[in-house]
Design a protein around this motif. Structure first.
Motif, mmCIF file in Angstrom:
data_model
loop_
_atom_site.group_PDB
_atom_site.id
_atom_site.type_symbol
_atom_site.label_atom_id
_atom_site.label_comp_id
_atom_site.label_asym_id
_atom_site.label_seq_id
_atom_site.Cartn_x
_atom_site.Cartn_y
_atom_site.Cartn_z
ATOM 1 N N ASP A 1 0.682 -0.943 -0.147
ATOM 2 C CA ASP A 1 0.000 0.014 0.075
ATOM 3 C C ASP A 1 1.083 1.506 -0.042
ATOM 4 O OD1 ASP A 1 0.894 -0.249 2.786
ATOM 5 O OD2 ASP A 1 -1.077 -0.001 3.500
ATOM 6 N N LEU A 2 2.564 1.093 -0.401
ATOM 7 C CA LEU A 2 3.239 2.306 -0.400
ATOM 8 C C LEU A 2 2.850 2.993 1.197
ATOM 9 C CD1 LEU A 2 2.909 3.379 -3.435
ATOM 10 C CD2 LEU A 2 4.480 2.009 -3.276
ATOM 11 N N GLY A 3 3.311 2.367 2.012
ATOM 12 C CA GLY A 3 2.543 2.730 3.733
ATOM 13 C C GLY A 3 4.400 2.651 4.142
ATOM 14 N N GLY A 4 4.978 2.324 3.458
ATOM 15 C CA GLY A 4 6.379 1.753 4.316
ATOM 16 C C GLY A 4 6.505 0.340 4.706
ATOM 17 N N ALA A 5 7.310 -0.427 4.282
ATOM 18 C CA ALA A 5 8.068 -1.320 5.541
ATOM 19 C C ALA A 5 9.374 -1.144 5.639
ATOM 20 C CB ALA A 5 7.828 -2.466 4.385
ATOM 21 N N PRO B 1 10.613 4.074 3.223
ATOM 22 C CA PRO B 1 9.861 4.759 4.018
ATOM 23 C C PRO B 1 8.454 4.569 3.052
ATOM 24 C CG PRO B 1 11.846 6.235 2.521
ATOM 25 C CD PRO B 1 11.503 4.215 2.869
ATOM 26 N N SER B 2 7.642 5.564 4.027
ATOM 27 C CA SER B 2 5.868 5.408 3.070
ATOM 28 C C SER B 2 5.971 6.404 1.727
ATOM 29 C CB SER B 2 5.045 5.713 4.353
ATOM 30 O OG SER B 2 3.836 6.132 3.652
ATOM 31 N N LEU B 3 5.081 6.365 0.947
ATOM 32 C CA LEU B 3 5.344 6.797 0.115
ATOM 33 C C LEU B 3 3.844 7.289 -0.534
ATOM 34 C CD1 LEU B 3 7.616 5.137 -2.594
ATOM 35 C CD2 LEU B 3 7.972 7.367 -1.222
ATOM 36 N N GLN B 4 3.167 7.610 0.423
ATOM 37 C CA GLN B 4 1.153 7.533 0.119
ATOM 38 C C GLN B 4 1.146 9.212 0.309
ATOM 39 O OE1 GLN B 4 0.020 5.562 3.943
ATOM 40 N NE2 GLN B 4 -0.378 3.827 2.915
ATOM 41 N N HIS B 5 2.099 10.271 0.381
ATOM 42 C CA HIS B 5 2.392 11.150 0.011
ATOM 43 C C HIS B 5 3.057 11.248 -0.028
ATOM 44 C CE1 HIS B 5 -1.777 10.736 2.241
ATOM 45 N NE2 HIS B 5 -1.151 10.118 3.025
ATOM 46 N N VAL C 1 6.902 6.862 -13.054
ATOM 47 C CA VAL C 1 6.866 6.692 -11.748
ATOM 48 C C VAL C 1 7.030 8.450 -10.937
ATOM 49 C CG1 VAL C 1 7.440 5.603 -9.204
ATOM 50 C CG2 VAL C 1 7.607 4.113 -11.654
ATOM 51 N N ALA C 2 7.374 8.110 -11.386
ATOM 52 C CA ALA C 2 7.719 9.418 -10.930
ATOM 53 C C ALA C 2 6.542 10.792 -10.657
ATOM 54 C CB ALA C 2 8.667 10.411 -11.462
ATOM 55 N N ALA C 3 6.084 10.745 -12.432
ATOM 56 C CA ALA C 3 4.914 11.974 -11.964
ATOM 57 C C ALA C 3 4.058 11.244 -11.352
ATOM 58 C CB ALA C 3 5.004 11.492 -14.100
ATOM 59 N N TRP C 4 3.241 9.666 -11.350
ATOM 60 C CA TRP C 4 2.168 9.003 -10.510
ATOM 61 C C TRP C 4 2.680 9.185 -9.468
ATOM 62 C CZ3 TRP C 4 2.501 4.669 -7.635
ATOM 63 C CH2 TRP C 4 1.415 3.600 -7.614
ATOM 64 N N LEU C 5 3.497 8.975 -8.779
ATOM 65 C CA LEU C 5 4.288 9.443 -7.300
ATOM 66 C C LEU C 5 4.123 10.678 -7.276
ATOM 67 C CD1 LEU C 5 7.142 7.172 -6.406
ATOM 68 C CD2 LEU C 5 4.639 7.266 -5.786
ATOM 69 N N ALA C 6 4.513 11.792 -7.484
ATOM 70 C CA ALA C 6 4.502 13.342 -7.567
ATOM 71 C C ALA C 6 2.575 13.844 -7.439
ATOM 72 C CB ALA C 6 4.866 14.618 -8.321
ATOM 73 N N LYS C 7 1.678 12.909 -7.591
ATOM 74 C CA LYS C 7 0.043 13.166 -7.232
ATOM 75 C C LYS C 7 -0.541 12.894 -6.349
ATOM 76 C CE LYS C 7 -0.725 13.057 -12.624
ATOM 77 N NZ LYS C 7 -0.959 12.252 -13.309
ATOM 78 N N LYS C 8 0.966 11.904 -5.846
ATOM 79 C CA LYS C 8 0.122 11.614 -3.818
ATOM 80 C C LYS C 8 0.775 12.660 -2.855
ATOM 81 C CE LYS C 8 0.179 6.195 -4.951
ATOM 82 N NZ LYS C 8 -1.579 6.121 -4.922
ATOM 83 N N LYS C 9 -0.629 12.840 -2.416
ATOM 84 C CA LYS C 9 0.377 14.278 -1.427
ATOM 85 C C LYS C 9 -1.010 13.892 -0.361
ATOM 86 C CE LYS C 9 1.115 17.239 -5.196
ATOM 87 N NZ LYS C 9 2.099 18.363 -5.646
#
Length: 109
Positions: A56-60, A63-67, A101-109
């Motif tokens: 869930d990208l919450g970190g394991a 680090p978490s990538l959720q935001h 991936v960077a474009a997709w992750l940058a939208k996670k705020k």
């Protein structure tokens, strides 16, 4: 007791290998999605990043990538993916996929 120790050792080895070992970037993870330019950013992340950042990208182990988009710009995220930072080794995915991936992750705020 020996079975438990062996199971833990194998499990640890799998987790650590999923996160990459640094080095020269010659690992198979870098090339797994290289031939499939149609792979979505989410698919690339599922294949290459969840071992350390969690399903869930919450970190394991990482680090978490959720935001992550609220902390880093798209360019900064792409730079981290391509060049590594902290415990993350560089070159786990190719540069084309890193851009997606960077474009997709940058939208996670």
């Amino acid at each position: 007791m020996k079975k438990v120790l062996l199971t833990l050792t194998i499990g640890l080895a799998l987790v650590l290998s999923a996160c990459g070992g640094g080095g020269g970037g010659g690992g198979s993870s870098k090339n797994e999605s290289a031939g499939d330019s149609s792979a979505s950013a989410e698919d690339i992340v599922k294949k290459n990043c969840t071992g350390c950042h969690g399903v869930d990208l919450g970190g394991a182990n990482g680090p978490s990538l959720q935001h992550v988009g609220s902390k880093h710009s798209e360019a900064e995220i792409e730079n981290i993916i391509n060049n590594g930072q902290g415990g993350m080794p560089k070159g786990l995915i190719n540069e084309e996929d890193a851009k997606k991936v960077a474009a997709w992750l940058a939208k996670k705020k």
